[in-house]
Design an enzyme around this catalytic site. Structure first.
Site, PDB file in Angstrom:
ATOM      1  N   ARG A  10      83.281 137.617  27.257  1.00 58.54           N
ATOM      2  CA  ARG A  10      82.909 136.265  26.841  1.00 58.54           C
ATOM      3  C   ARG A  10      82.967 136.210  25.317  1.00 58.54           C
ATOM      4  O   ARG A  10      82.750 137.213  24.637  1.00 58.54           O
ATOM      5  CB  ARG A  10      81.497 135.929  27.322  1.00 58.54           C
ATOM      6  CG  ARG A  10      81.095 134.480  27.041  1.00 58.54           C
ATOM      7  CD  ARG A  10      79.621 134.251  27.326  1.00 58.54           C
ATOM      8  NE  ARG A  10      79.241 132.877  26.990  1.00 58.54           N
ATOM      9  CZ  ARG A  10      77.998 132.504  26.715  1.00 58.54           C
ATOM     10  NH1 ARG A  10      77.020 133.400  26.725  1.00 58.54           N
ATOM     11  NH2 ARG A  10      77.734 131.249  26.423  1.00 58.54           N
ATOM     12  N   HIS A  11      83.238 135.041  24.788  1.00 53.83           N
ATOM     13  CA  HIS A  11      83.306 134.870  23.337  1.00 53.83           C
ATOM     14  C   HIS A  11      81.972 135.160  22.669  1.00 53.83           C
ATOM     15  O   HIS A  11      80.908 135.160  23.309  1.00 53.83           O
ATOM     16  CB  HIS A  11      83.752 133.443  22.994  1.00 53.83           C
ATOM     17  CG  HIS A  11      82.783 132.386  23.442  1.00 53.83           C
ATOM     18  ND1 HIS A  11      81.645 132.062  22.733  1.00 53.83           N
ATOM     19  CD2 HIS A  11      82.766 131.597  24.545  1.00 53.83           C
ATOM     20  CE1 HIS A  11      80.972 131.114  23.366  1.00 53.83           C
ATOM     21  NE2 HIS A  11      81.631 130.811  24.478  1.00 53.83           N
ATOM     22  N   GLN A  13      78.859 134.476  19.741  1.00 55.14           N
ATOM     23  CA  GLN A  13      77.918 133.367  19.580  1.00 55.14           C
ATOM     24  C   GLN A  13      78.452 132.270  18.652  1.00 55.14           C
ATOM     25  O   GLN A  13      79.113 132.537  17.658  1.00 55.14           O
ATOM     26  CB  GLN A  13      76.594 133.886  19.015  1.00 55.14           C
ATOM     27  CG  GLN A  13      75.476 132.849  18.996  1.00 55.14           C
ATOM     28  CD  GLN A  13      74.238 133.353  18.272  1.00 55.14           C
ATOM     29  OE1 GLN A  13      74.107 133.228  17.067  1.00 55.14           O
ATOM     30  NE2 GLN A  13      73.324 133.952  19.025  1.00 55.14           N
ATOM     31  N   THR A  14      78.141 131.033  19.011  1.00 57.70           N
ATOM     32  CA  THR A  14      78.396 129.870  18.160  1.00 57.70           C
ATOM     33  C   THR A  14      77.052 129.221  17.843  1.00 57.70           C
ATOM     34  O   THR A  14      76.034 129.532  18.468  1.00 57.70           O
ATOM     35  CB  THR A  14      79.293 128.827  18.862  1.00 57.70           C
ATOM     36  OG1 THR A  14      78.537 128.216  19.938  1.00 57.70           O
ATOM     37  CG2 THR A  14      80.558 129.469  19.427  1.00 57.70           C
ATOM     38  N   ASP A  15      77.053 128.292  16.893  1.00 57.99           N
ATOM     39  CA  ASP A  15      75.806 127.576  16.602  1.00 57.99           C
ATOM     40  C   ASP A  15      75.338 126.774  17.808  1.00 57.99           C
ATOM     41  O   ASP A  15      74.128 126.578  18.008  1.00 57.99           O
ATOM     42  CB  ASP A  15      75.991 126.653  15.390  1.00 57.99           C
ATOM     43  CG  ASP A  15      75.961 127.414  14.071  1.00 57.99           C
ATOM     44  OD1 ASP A  15      75.442 128.553  14.044  1.00 57.99           O
ATOM     45  OD2 ASP A  15      76.459 126.878  13.059  1.00 57.99           O
ATOM     46  N   ASN A  17      75.601 127.732  20.962  1.00 54.53           N
ATOM     47  CA  ASN A  17      74.856 128.684  21.780  1.00 54.53           C
ATOM     48  C   ASN A  17      73.452 128.881  21.238  1.00 54.53           C
ATOM     49  O   ASN A  17      72.470 128.873  21.980  1.00 54.53           O
ATOM     50  CB  ASN A  17      75.552 130.051  21.805  1.00 54.53           C
ATOM     51  CG  ASN A  17      76.893 130.048  22.489  1.00 54.53           C
ATOM     52  OD1 ASN A  17      77.817 130.721  22.035  1.00 54.53           O
ATOM     53  ND2 ASN A  17      77.044 129.297  23.576  1.00 54.53           N
ATOM     54  N   ARG A  61      86.767 129.650  19.573  1.00 54.95           N
ATOM     55  CA  ARG A  61      85.725 130.666  19.690  1.00 54.95           C
ATOM     56  C   ARG A  61      86.204 131.858  20.509  1.00 54.95           C
ATOM     57  O   ARG A  61      85.762 132.991  20.281  1.00 54.95           O
ATOM     58  CB  ARG A  61      84.441 130.072  20.263  1.00 54.95           C
ATOM     59  CG  ARG A  61      84.550 129.405  21.642  1.00 54.95           C
ATOM     60  CD  ARG A  61      83.253 128.677  21.957  1.00 54.95           C
ATOM     61  NE  ARG A  61      83.212 128.014  23.253  1.00 54.95           N
ATOM     62  CZ  ARG A  61      83.644 126.787  23.496  1.00 54.95           C
ATOM     63  NH1 ARG A  61      84.218 126.081  22.528  1.00 54.95           N
ATOM     64  NH2 ARG A  61      83.530 126.253  24.703  1.00 54.95           N
ATOM     65  N   GLU A  84      86.787 126.859  29.159  1.00 54.00           N
ATOM     66  CA  GLU A  84      85.504 126.635  29.810  1.00 54.00           C
ATOM     67  C   GLU A  84      85.573 125.418  30.732  1.00 54.00           C
ATOM     68  O   GLU A  84      86.437 124.544  30.580  1.00 54.00           O
ATOM     69  CB  GLU A  84      84.417 126.441  28.741  1.00 54.00           C
ATOM     70  CG  GLU A  84      83.009 126.189  29.272  1.00 54.00           C
ATOM     71  CD  GLU A  84      82.455 127.309  30.152  1.00 54.00           C
ATOM     72  OE1 GLU A  84      83.087 127.614  31.191  1.00 54.00           O
ATOM     73  OE2 GLU A  84      81.380 127.840  29.825  1.00 54.00           O
TER      74      GLU A  84
END
Length: 213
Positions: A10-11, A13-15, A17, A61, A84
């Site tokens: 899985r990619h 972390q993003t903001d 998330n 991402r 996704e």
């Protein structure tokens, strides 16, 4: 029969998330600083694996999470089938049980086996399942690619694992995921076997133990 090894992640972390905001196929958020560090930690752990191909979704991402491998010159392909799930009207919104009972209700509906029902304005697990099939067929049609790295997204990854491991879609939540987790799979020509399940051991390396590009 040679074994095809699939490293499925899985990619990072993003903001979104971090803030518990829904991001689906219609939200193209970049990695944040933590996600970039997770990607670097994964690279440092697995940089010596001889990957024949890197596959990602079309979303940044996903690509950013494996960019270091791509920079090595490993062939890279993007596939929209790995994107996704489309979360419809819920994309870009913060979700908690108190704020959106409908969202959590649809997740339970899917777990109850009604995987053909679309979330409002978006996709159903069945639709994601169908758009993933061409990628699976392509991946399995290339025996020369013995070791591959695939980076995608949480819900879509759960659906893909159901396909590869022949689980009904209602069981998809049995496959846990975290940012930059790894599922390592072996394919013998007739079936897949799981060697690592939602593994995040590579993320435990101290920050001072890595080098940034």
């Amino acid at each position: 029969m040679s074994i095809k090894k699939v490293y499925l992640i899985r990619h990072g972390q993003t903001d979104y998330n971090l803030q518990s905001i829904v991001q689906g196929s219609g939200v193209d958020a970049p990695l944040n600083a933590t996600g970039q560090r997770q990607a670097e930690l994964f690279y440092q752990k697995y940089k010596d694996v001889k990957f024949d191909k890197v596959y990602t979704s079309t979303l940044q991402r996903s690509i950013q999470s494996v960019q270091r491998f791509i920079d090595l010159g490993i062939p890279h392909e993007k596939h929209a089938g790995l994107n996704e799930i489309n979360w419809g009207t819920r994309e870009g919104t913060r979700i908690t049980p108190e704020e959106d009972a409908y969202y959590h209700g649809i997740l339970q509906t899917w777990c109850d086996g009604n995987t053909g029902i679309c979330i409002e304005g978006g996709e159903s697990p069945d639709l994601v399942y169908e758009r993933q099939k061409p990628f699976i067929d392509l991946m399995l049609s290339r025996p020369e690619e013995e070791t591959i790295l695939v980076c995608m997204h949480g819900r879509a990854m759960r659906i893909l694992l159901c396909q590869l491991l022949r689980y009904p879609l209602r069981c998809m939540d049995e496959f846990r995921h975290e940012n930059l987790c790894l599922y390592e799979l072996d394919y013998t020509g007739s079936m897949f076997a799981v060697r690592k399940y939602c593994d995040v051991a590579h993320l435990q390396v101290p920050a001072e133990g890595i080098t940034q590009k």
